[in-house]
Design a protein around this motif. Structure first.
Motif, PDB file in Angstrom:
ATOM      1  N   ASN A 108       2.462 -15.708 -27.868  1.00  0.00           N
ATOM      2  CA  ASN A 108       2.378 -16.800 -28.821  1.00  0.00           C
ATOM      3  C   ASN A 108       3.499 -17.552 -29.000  1.00  0.00           C
ATOM      4  O   ASN A 108       4.674 -17.285 -28.951  1.00  0.00           O
ATOM      5  CB  ASN A 108       1.860 -16.089 -30.201  1.00  0.00           C
ATOM      6  N   LEU A 111       1.541 -20.226 -32.834  1.00  0.00           N
ATOM      7  CA  LEU A 111       0.169 -19.323 -33.597  1.00  0.00           C
ATOM      8  C   LEU A 111       1.014 -17.963 -34.044  1.00  0.00           C
ATOM      9  O   LEU A 111       0.926 -17.101 -33.433  1.00  0.00           O
ATOM     10  CB  LEU A 111      -0.539 -18.996 -32.439  1.00  0.00           C
ATOM     11  N   HIS A 112       1.827 -18.000 -35.135  1.00  0.00           N
ATOM     12  CA  HIS A 112       2.441 -16.943 -35.417  1.00  0.00           C
ATOM     13  C   HIS A 112       2.740 -17.168 -37.058  1.00  0.00           C
ATOM     14  O   HIS A 112       2.499 -18.097 -37.465  1.00  0.00           O
ATOM     15  CB  HIS A 112       3.822 -16.960 -34.745  1.00  0.00           C
ATOM     16  N   ALA A 134      -1.672 -16.380 -24.893  1.00  0.00           N
ATOM     17  CA  ALA A 134      -1.732 -14.915 -25.442  1.00  0.00           C
ATOM     18  C   ALA A 134      -3.144 -14.689 -25.130  1.00  0.00           C
ATOM     19  O   ALA A 134      -4.243 -15.514 -24.666  1.00  0.00           O
ATOM     20  CB  ALA A 134      -1.871 -15.000 -26.951  1.00  0.00           C
ATOM     21  N   TYR A 137      -6.157 -12.397 -29.463  1.00  0.00           N
ATOM     22  CA  TYR A 137      -5.857 -13.303 -30.836  1.00  0.00           C
ATOM     23  C   TYR A 137      -4.829 -12.530 -31.895  1.00  0.00           C
ATOM     24  O   TYR A 137      -5.337 -11.679 -32.331  1.00  0.00           O
ATOM     25  CB  TYR A 137      -7.129 -13.500 -31.205  1.00  0.00           C
ATOM     26  N   SER A 181      -1.053 -21.846 -27.602  1.00  0.00           N
ATOM     27  CA  SER A 181      -0.198 -22.743 -28.914  1.00  0.00           C
ATOM     28  C   SER A 181       1.021 -23.281 -28.246  1.00  0.00           C
ATOM     29  O   SER A 181       1.653 -22.902 -27.298  1.00  0.00           O
ATOM     30  CB  SER A 181       0.295 -21.485 -30.044  1.00  0.00           C
TER      31      SER A 181
END
Length: 224
Positions: A108, A111-112, A134, A137, A181
């Motif tokens: 990612n 998106l973290h 990734a 999810y 992301s």
């Protein structure tokens, strides 16, 4: 101060420097690198190997492959995986003869939990635009994603507290999506375009991170 506290301080210092805008023209992208890391243990010691595969954007031909193998000194701490991976990544990058214009990470970016996944964190050391790709999810604040339509190129935005963190992207029909992301210095739409450009019929993953992933499996067999 414990490692986790130090890691958090460093990441929070970088967060204001993240830019979700392109600092390049897509037409100027020549070489794109896929990056992945595999781990294993021997007794009490942990080891890892980072593989980087550089691919020509137009021809999609492999230009270069490098790897770096070593012992891991940083413990696994959820949310701070970048600190465990970065030493391997930086050493592998040193071995490159080519100069990638962009890096795609198996992992990612924005998106973290703190918007600082490996793709974003590594960008500050690579000084290049990055994308996070990734396979599974990462749920943030119990936020689920909406499944995109069952057609190639369909995607849904992943929003946390109203802010877009990434996208669930359908790269192949009848195959589960992947999660894209921004890393840094790139927008999400361009990240999706580049990812789809590298997807071929035999996998839902772009060949950049797919080839890097395959290379780490082979290297792990060799070293472990």
């Amino acid at each position: 101060m414990k490692s986790e506290e130090l890691f958090k301080v460093e990441q929070e210092e970088w967060i204001p420097e993240i830019s979700l805008k392109n600092n390049f023209q897509l037409a100027d992208i020549g070489l794109v690198a896929g990056v992945d890391i595999a781990y294993w243990s021997e007794g009490e010691a942990d080891f890892g190997v980072c593989c980087i595969v550089v691919i020509d954007y137009i021809s999609k031909q492999i230009i270069e492959e490098v790897e770096y193998y070593g012992q891991i000194d940083v413990p696994y701490i959820p949310g701070y995986l970048a600190f465990r991976e970065l030493p391997l990544v930086k050493e592998a990058v040193k071995k490159l003869q080519s100069k990638p214009d962009l890096y795609m990470f198996d992992g990612n970016g924005y998106l973290h939990f703190r918007k600082m996944g490996i793709a974003t964190h590594a960008s500050f050391y690579l000084n290049k635009p990055t994308i996070g790709v990734a396979k599974s999810y990462l749920k943030i604040k119990d936020t689920d994603f909406d499944m995109p339509n069952n057609e190639v190129g369909s995607f849904t935005y992943i929003k946390v507290d109203g802010e877009i963190y990434g996208a669930a992207l359908r790269t192949r029909k009848d195959v589960k999506p992947i999660f894209i992301s921004c890393g840094n210095w790139i927008d999400l739409e361009t990240s999706i375009i580049i990812t789809l450009h590298f997807v071929e019929n035999n996998s839902r993953l772009p060949i950049t991170t797919r080839y890097a992933d395959l290379a780490t499996h082979e290297s792990r067999k060799k070293y472990s």
